[in-house]
Motif scaffolding. Sequence first.
Motif, PDB file in Angstrom:
ATOM      1  N   ARG A 225      31.276  14.867  -4.194  1.00 24.68           N
ATOM      2  CA  ARG A 225      30.424  15.429  -5.243  1.00 24.68           C
ATOM      3  C   ARG A 225      29.086  15.792  -4.588  1.00 24.68           C
ATOM      4  N   TYR A 240      33.991  18.227  -6.316  1.00 26.78           N
ATOM      5  CA  TYR A 240      33.223  18.785  -7.426  1.00 26.78           C
ATOM      6  C   TYR A 240      32.329  19.908  -6.880  1.00 26.78           C
ATOM      7  N   GLU A 246      28.690  22.101 -11.332  1.00 29.89           N
ATOM      8  CA  GLU A 246      28.872  20.662 -11.156  1.00 29.89           C
ATOM      9  C   GLU A 246      30.185  20.138 -11.738  1.00 29.89           C
ATOM     10  N   ARG A 247      30.734  20.823 -12.723  1.00 31.59           N
ATOM     11  CA  ARG A 247      31.954  20.338 -13.364  1.00 31.59           C
ATOM     12  C   ARG A 247      33.231  20.896 -12.739  1.00 31.59           C
ATOM     13  N   ILE A 249      36.095  21.427 -10.195  1.00 29.16           N
ATOM     14  CA  ILE A 249      36.788  20.750  -9.104  1.00 29.16           C
ATOM     15  C   ILE A 249      37.838  21.680  -8.518  1.00 29.16           C
ATOM     16  N   GLY A 279      35.133  16.814 -15.189  1.00 26.68           N
ATOM     17  CA  GLY A 279      35.384  17.946 -14.310  1.00 26.68           C
ATOM     18  C   GLY A 279      36.850  18.298 -14.191  1.00 26.68           C
TER      19      GLY A 279
END
Length: 473
Positions: A225, A240, A246-247, A249, A279
């Motif tokens: 992440r 991520y 950010e969400r 994947i 995510g």
Amino acid sequence: MRVSLLLLLLTASTALAAPRTFRVDYFHTGNATEERFSLERLVVEPLPWPGHPTRMVDDTNLGKYLFEVRDRKTNRLLYSRGFASIFGEWELTGEAKQGHRTFSESLRFPSPEGPVQVLLKKRDAQNAFREVWSLVVDPKDPFVDPSSPPAPGALIKFLENGPPQDKVDFLILGDGYTEAERPKFEKDARRMLDILFSYSPFKERKADFNVWGLMPGAAESGISRPSTGIHRRPPLGSTYDAFGAERYILTFDNAALRDTAAFAPYEFVEILANGNTYGGGGIHNLFGTVAADSLWAPYVFVHEFGHHFAGLADEYYSSASVYGPAPEDRVEPWEKNVTALKDPTQLKWKDLVTPGTPIPTPWNQVAFDAHSVQIQQRRQKIRAERKPEAEMDALFTSQRDWEEKFLGALKVAGKVGAFEGAMYESRGFYRPQTDCVMFTRDRVPFCAVCQHGISEVIDLYAGPARTQTRKTP
């Protein structure tokens, strides 16, 4: 590690009936305005081709790209499939306007008996397919690699309803799970499958599916992440923050994905990422992803599988998007569940419209949008201040409760029409119903149009035997 007994039996039982699976790995390079393709390697995978010999031609008209395999001597169409790709998404981002990137991709098809022409096509500005790359593949080429990579572990049978060639073969891969967490992976996968098969039409068509599982053990628990400084190297490379979202994947390690998946019969792939932050992602005919421990994993799993399995478009438009705005002169999308509505009399789902419903369909969008703006502001604040995930979960729960009540109270709730707001745009694109799995996190089913699109794909792999093997999509 030895290949499991189940895998060996599966290979032996189908070896005489089906050719091996052939794979073309290639590099896809470019930017927002240009792209190039170059061969990486030719591979023969360990298992037989899982598909049925009468369902070789894809007539769904889905995907930003399409590839065809044609006999070199006769030009006869042997196989075709539509798909989308990471490059196809990345080229729409701001980063693609600043420089080049390269992604590895794969085309899989039944091993041919002799030389074939592989043609890759892409949709043009009017969404018609145009050839962008072609290469000749000779299965007897000495550089075709038939060797097997190390097996990722025992093949897990989550659901088996018949021979692979007669079913939709769905593979669930675990990423970021250590060997000690193998039981957790199996439990997570079964939980997600229970959810998926509670949704129509998957519920009614469950007997048309086989579901398999593989989990290469990770050195440490979890996935990367980068936005929070967490960097790991899980076996499949899941992370991520794809494209800065950010969400989102994804894995960018195509070789790891394909070499692992090669030990199961599959047409569709879901990666369960061992993480609890909200995510996931889904790209048509590539793979889907979900963070297994998020409170919202059941919803994200089903939503993203809709993208991956049936090429369904996002119907929401209030969340921040990594893609640039759509052009003013919008063409009709190829996705089955959204429309630019150029001609209301030619609505592509007109046969499903509820009688008496006006097209376009009014739905009090102003009030919905005002609430959505407040939610997005609070969401951005939670992420900027790096608040605990529980605060984001609470926000999403309150949003869901409000939207369920608001959308459910509309007079047009449950009716099929054309509701403005879809594909990250509040104007110019329309969705079929007020609410749907592809629109909100609400506890609602797939809309009627999405269900119809999903059923078409199930039929491509597990429907009645087809005879139009020479048809060109």
